[in-house]
Structures are given as structure tokens and as C-alpha cells.
Design an enzyme around this catalytic site. Structure first.
Site, mmCIF file in Angstrom:
data_model
loop_
_atom_site.group_PDB
_atom_site.id
_atom_site.type_symbol
_atom_site.label_atom_id
_atom_site.label_comp_id
_atom_site.label_asym_id
_atom_site.label_seq_id
_atom_site.Cartn_x
_atom_site.Cartn_y
_atom_site.Cartn_z
ATOM 1 N N ASN A 1 -2.688 -10.707 7.273
ATOM 2 C CA ASN A 1 -2.509 -9.413 7.956
ATOM 3 C C ASN A 1 -3.756 -8.842 8.618
ATOM 4 O O ASN A 1 -3.875 -7.632 8.802
ATOM 5 C CB ASN A 1 -1.905 -8.378 6.991
ATOM 6 C CG ASN A 1 -0.550 -8.818 6.445
ATOM 7 O OD1 ASN A 1 -0.004 -9.817 6.908
ATOM 8 N ND2 ASN A 1 -0.025 -8.117 5.477
ATOM 9 N N TYR B 1 -6.997 -8.614 7.689
ATOM 10 C CA TYR B 1 -8.095 -7.991 6.929
ATOM 11 C C TYR B 1 -9.272 -8.963 6.779
ATOM 12 O O TYR B 1 -9.241 -10.070 7.320
ATOM 13 C CB TYR B 1 -7.568 -7.477 5.576
ATOM 14 C CG TYR B 1 -6.491 -6.451 5.810
ATOM 15 C CD1 TYR B 1 -6.800 -5.224 6.424
ATOM 16 C CD2 TYR B 1 -5.160 -6.713 5.517
ATOM 17 C CE1 TYR B 1 -5.815 -4.294 6.708
ATOM 18 C CE2 TYR B 1 -4.164 -5.784 5.806
ATOM 19 C CZ TYR B 1 -4.497 -4.578 6.398
ATOM 20 O OH TYR B 1 -3.518 -3.655 6.697
ATOM 21 N N THR C 1 0.848 -1.190 0.000
ATOM 22 C CA THR C 1 0.000 0.000 0.000
ATOM 23 C C THR C 1 0.880 1.236 0.000
ATOM 24 O O THR C 1 1.793 1.343 0.822
ATOM 25 C CB THR C 1 -0.898 -0.039 1.260
ATOM 26 O OG1 THR C 1 -1.821 -1.114 1.104
ATOM 27 C CG2 THR C 1 -1.643 1.270 1.461
ATOM 28 N N ASN D 1 -2.766 -6.286 13.310
ATOM 29 C CA ASN D 1 -4.153 -5.808 13.275
ATOM 30 C C ASN D 1 -5.043 -6.511 14.308
ATOM 31 O O ASN D 1 -6.173 -6.910 14.011
ATOM 32 C CB ASN D 1 -4.764 -5.929 11.868
ATOM 33 C CG ASN D 1 -4.384 -4.746 10.985
ATOM 34 O OD1 ASN D 1 -4.255 -3.616 11.470
ATOM 35 N ND2 ASN D 1 -4.211 -4.992 9.694
ATOM 36 N N HIS E 1 -6.090 -11.318 -0.775
ATOM 37 C CA HIS E 1 -5.382 -10.944 0.461
ATOM 38 C C HIS E 1 -6.116 -11.551 1.650
ATOM 39 O O HIS E 1 -7.090 -11.001 2.143
ATOM 40 C CB HIS E 1 -5.328 -9.425 0.585
ATOM 41 C CG HIS E 1 -4.371 -8.929 1.629
ATOM 42 N ND1 HIS E 1 -3.722 -9.756 2.518
ATOM 43 C CD2 HIS E 1 -3.935 -7.675 1.906
ATOM 44 C CE1 HIS E 1 -2.938 -9.020 3.308
ATOM 45 N NE2 HIS E 1 -3.054 -7.762 2.962
HETATM 46 C C1 LIG Z 1 4.734 0.406 2.891
HETATM 47 C C2 LIG Z 1 4.195 -1.000 3.031
HETATM 48 C C3 LIG Z 1 2.916 -1.274 2.622
HETATM 49 C C4 LIG Z 1 2.405 -2.585 2.681
HETATM 50 N N1 LIG Z 1 1.164 -2.849 2.189
HETATM 51 C C5 LIG Z 1 0.765 -4.138 2.057
HETATM 52 C C6 LIG Z 1 -0.429 -4.460 1.344
HETATM 53 O O1 LIG Z 1 -1.133 -3.600 0.788
HETATM 54 N N2 LIG Z 1 -0.773 -5.764 1.260
HETATM 55 C C7 LIG Z 1 -0.021 -6.760 1.844
HETATM 56 O O2 LIG Z 1 -0.380 -7.927 1.741
HETATM 57 N N3 LIG Z 1 1.108 -6.480 2.510
HETATM 58 C C8 LIG Z 1 1.529 -5.204 2.604
HETATM 59 N N4 LIG Z 1 2.733 -4.929 3.210
HETATM 60 C C9 LIG Z 1 3.589 -6.049 3.695
HETATM 61 C C10 LIG Z 1 4.617 -6.444 2.636
HETATM 62 O O3 LIG Z 1 3.989 -7.039 1.514
HETATM 63 C C11 LIG Z 1 5.628 -7.438 3.213
HETATM 64 O O4 LIG Z 1 4.939 -8.535 3.724
HETATM 65 C C12 LIG Z 1 6.504 -6.831 4.312
HETATM 66 O O5 LIG Z 1 7.017 -5.578 3.922
HETATM 67 C C13 LIG Z 1 7.652 -7.767 4.672
HETATM 68 O O6 LIG Z 1 8.471 -7.995 3.529
HETATM 69 P P1 LIG Z 1 9.888 -7.245 3.336
HETATM 70 O O7 LIG Z 1 10.712 -7.610 4.555
HETATM 71 O O8 LIG Z 1 10.473 -7.792 2.077
HETATM 72 O O9 LIG Z 1 9.617 -5.780 3.281
HETATM 73 C C14 LIG Z 1 3.222 -3.624 3.206
HETATM 74 C C15 LIG Z 1 4.526 -3.324 3.648
HETATM 75 C C16 LIG Z 1 5.018 -2.041 3.554
HETATM 76 C C17 LIG Z 1 6.445 -1.759 3.984
#
Ligand SMILES: Cc1cc2nc3c(=O)[nH]c(=O)nc-3n(C[C@H](O)[C@H](O)[C@H](O)COP(=O)(O)O)c2cc1C
Length: 350
Positions: A176, A178, A24, A233, A173
């Protein structure tokens, strides 16, 4: 390195196994995709697969400020420009369908939208709103049978809309905290009908949404994201996690992939191994990966695909940087969700 080898995902040929995780970014003013987003996604098209930010299948699913939807004609048209741009750069892109359920505030939703959840259990904590800053989460309405049907239909229609908008597929999705995960969890699902109670019942709504979406656009175009043992959440730990996810995943055979978000709980690793045996189809792992760990997991056959979130924010050419062993840029978290181009499309490629 196997991480940089191609992978056949349904009818899609991915040139590498480095996936951009859904994130997001809150740039979609009025829930409408725009030119800024087109630039952002096109910049990241060298990922094996791009998964978009969470996209609402209906106005009820718009939990956060400035997140996009995929239920109105103009949204479909604007997404089409984005998918065209990603394809023109040689990429592939799935839309993540995210219905936030109880994780919302009415100020983030358009007039007439409703806050729905399996049961009327308000989430602890607050939700950011542009108008009034952080506000307590809304008290959700318990979904009626009509609401269940309508919401399932919204997911299916959004999946069809995704295909119309030129997406290569969708990711449901169910992670997390939702709406879809709210059905799984005994804290948020206190229903006494066929959608609540024992684990088979709590897995039912997700299984139905997955099956209906798969029959609408093809199972090979529907992936799903799950986050067992996550407490994000306001989802407190409970003692049926393994049984729940084993039951759920058994009902999801044939989907494009299962995408698991890792966390530090000691039960996560053993559960992944169990799900791997149970599922058989492509598995995508996410969460805190760097090149070395991603490569090791793919080489060892623990997963077919690895998704990266934060590394893709600051490194639009992440795959090239990995291949060259180049240093990675660090993202600026204070600009993750701000409107406008800063901290969004201004991270340069090498
Ligand atoms: C800015 C941001 C927005 C995110 N928005 C979503 C989202 O819309 N849907 C989702 O499933 N996970 C979302 N996540 C989680 C990421 O998909 C991911 O699971 C998380 O960043 C861990 O992975 P990484 O260590 O590679 O960053 C978001 C993470 C970040 C940092």
C-alpha cells in the site's frame, strides 16, 4: 467447508481460516492504545487470526492522525491489556508494523520525528490532519546509511515489543505504498547504493528487516503483507513488478505467511500463481472477498487463509454469520476514522 477448518500457523492453532485484515481506525489518541480499542478487538476475537491496524514502530512511522505505536513502555503496557482481552475471548492476534515513510505530514507526528523515505520524492495528494484538515504530503529526507540501520532496528525492537505486549506475532506492512514498499518501487527508490537500482537491490531492505525480525522473535511469528500491482499512495505502475516480487518472495522463505492484497490489474492473478509456486509457505489472500469466493479459493488450494477487512468492521461475529449463512451488516464509511465509539464498537453481534 474448509474455510471453517483449523490451520496450523507456526505454533499457533487457528480454529478457522477467516482472518481479520489490518485496518487503521484512528482511535488511538496520542498514539496510545486504549479501552475502546480493547473492546473493539475483543469483540472480533472469533476470527481465526486478528491482525491489528497499522502500528508505528517509531515516531517517524506515525503517518496518520491518531494511529498507535509500539515503541514506548506505556504503549506496550496498553497493548498488553488488548492482547489479554483477545486471548481471554479465545482469540489470537498479530500486530501489523506499519512505518508510513513519506505518506505523512509533520502535524501527524510528535515533535522530533522525521519524514524518511528511500529517496526525497514527495507523494502526490494530501494527508488528513486534525489541526488543519488535508495538507500536501511532506517532502521526505533521503535515508542515510545510519537511518537505514536505525529504522531496521526500530522494526526489530517493535517486533520484540510486540512479544512483550503479548502479541502472537507481527505482520510487516510492505504494501500500500508505505515505507517498505517505497524501497521496492523505482518511482520512490532512486538510490544508487546497494538498496537501489536493480530489483535485487530494491528488495534488500525488506529482506533485511524480515530476516532481522525473524531472528529476534522467530520466523514463525513474522508474516508480511505485499500489494503487487497496486498504485495506492502514488505508486505508478512499472514493468518490473513480476520480477521484483518473485525475487523478494524467494528471499522470504520460512516466514509465517505472505499476505497479498488483490487488485483488478490483469497481472495480479498470474503473479499470485507464480508466487504460490515460489513461496511454498502459507499464503493469505485479501481484497473484496465474500464467503463464496473465500471458500472457493481455500477449497481449490489457491490460499490457506483469507482475510476480510470491511466485513469485520460491521460484523464482529463474522465467522458465526458465515457459518450460519446469516446476512451481513454494512459498515458506515464516514465513521471509519473518526475518534470515539460510534461506528467502532457499536456494531452488534447476531
Ligand atoms: C478503514 C480501513 C483501514 C485500513 N487500514 C489498513 C492498514 O492499517 N493496514 C493495511 O495493510 N491495510 C489497511 N486497509 C486495507 C484492508 O486491510 C484491506 O486490504 C481492504 O479493506 C480490502 O479488503 P476488504 O475488501 O475485505 O475490505 C484498510 C482498509 C480500511 C477499509
Amino acid at each position: 467447508m474448509k474455510l471453517f477448518s483449523s490451520f496450523q500457523l507456526g505454533s499457533l492453532q487457528l480454529p478457522n481460516r477467516v482472518v481479520m485484515a489490518p485496518m487503521t481506525r484512528s482511535r488511538a489518541i496520542g498514539a496510545l492504545p486504549n479501552d475502546l480499542m480493547r473492546t473493539y478487538y475483543a469483540q472480533r476475537a472469533s476470527a481465526g487470526l486478528v491482525i491489528t491496524e497499522g502500528v508505528a514502530p517509531s515516531p517517524n512511522g506515525l503517518g496518520y492522525a491518531r494511529i498507535p505505536g509500539l515503541y514506548a513502555r506505556t504503549q506496550i503496557e496498553r497493548w498488553r491489556e488488548i492482547t489479554d482481552a483477545v486471548h481471554a475471548e479465545g482469540g489470537r492476534i498479530f500486530a501489523q508494523l506499519m512505518h508510513t515513510g513519506r505518506i505523512t505530514h509533520p502535524l501527524n507526528q510528535p515533535d522530533g520525528a522525521r519524514v524518511l523515505a528511500p529517496s526525497a520524492v514527495r507523494a502526490a495528494g494530501t494527508m488528513y490532519t486534525d489541526q488543519q484538515g488535508p495538507q500536501p504530503h511532506a517532502e521526505p529526507e533521503e535515508m542515510t546509511e545510519d537511518d537505514l540501520r536505525a529504522t531496521r532496528d526500530e522494526f526489530v525492537q517493535a517486533a520484540r515489543n510486540a512479544v512483550l505486549a503479548g502479541f502472537d506475532g507481527v505482520e510487516l506492512h510492505a504494501a500500500n505504498g508505505y515505507l517498505l514498499e517505497q524501497f521496492l518501487h523505482p518511482h520512490t527508490n532512486r538510490r544508487t547504493d546497494a538498496y537501489g537500482g536493480r530489483v535485487e537491490h530494491r528488495a534488500r531492505f525488506i529482506a533485511e528487516v524480515a530476516e532481522a525480525s525473524a531472528s529476534a522473535i522467530g520466523a514463525e511469528r513474522v508474516g508480511i503483507r505485499l500489494s503487487p500491482y497496486s498504485t495506492y499512495n502514488d505508486m505508478p505502475l512499472h514493468d518490473e513488478v513480476d520480477a521484483l516480487y518473485t525475487t523478494l518472495v524467494a528471499s522470504l522463505r520460512g516466514l509465517a505467511y505472505v499476505h497479498l492484497v488483490a487488485n483488478a490489474h490483469p497481472g495480479f492473478g498470474p503473479l499470485v500463481r507464480r508466487l504460490r509456486d515460489e513461496y511454498r509457505g502459507p499464503l493469505m489472500l485479501n481484497g473484496g472477498y465474500d464467503l463464496a469466493r473465500a471458500s472457493a479459493d481455500v477449497e481449490a488450494g489457491r490460499a490457506e487463509l483469507i482475510s476480510f477487512g470491511r466485513p469485520f468492521i460491521a460484523n464482529p461475529d463474522l465467522v458465526t454469520r458465515f457459518e450460519r449463512g446469516a446476512e451481513l451488516a454494512s459498515p458506515r464509511p464516514e465513521l471509519f476514522y473518526t475518534p470515539g465509539p460510534e461506528g467502532y464498537v457499536d456494531y452488534p453481534a447476531l
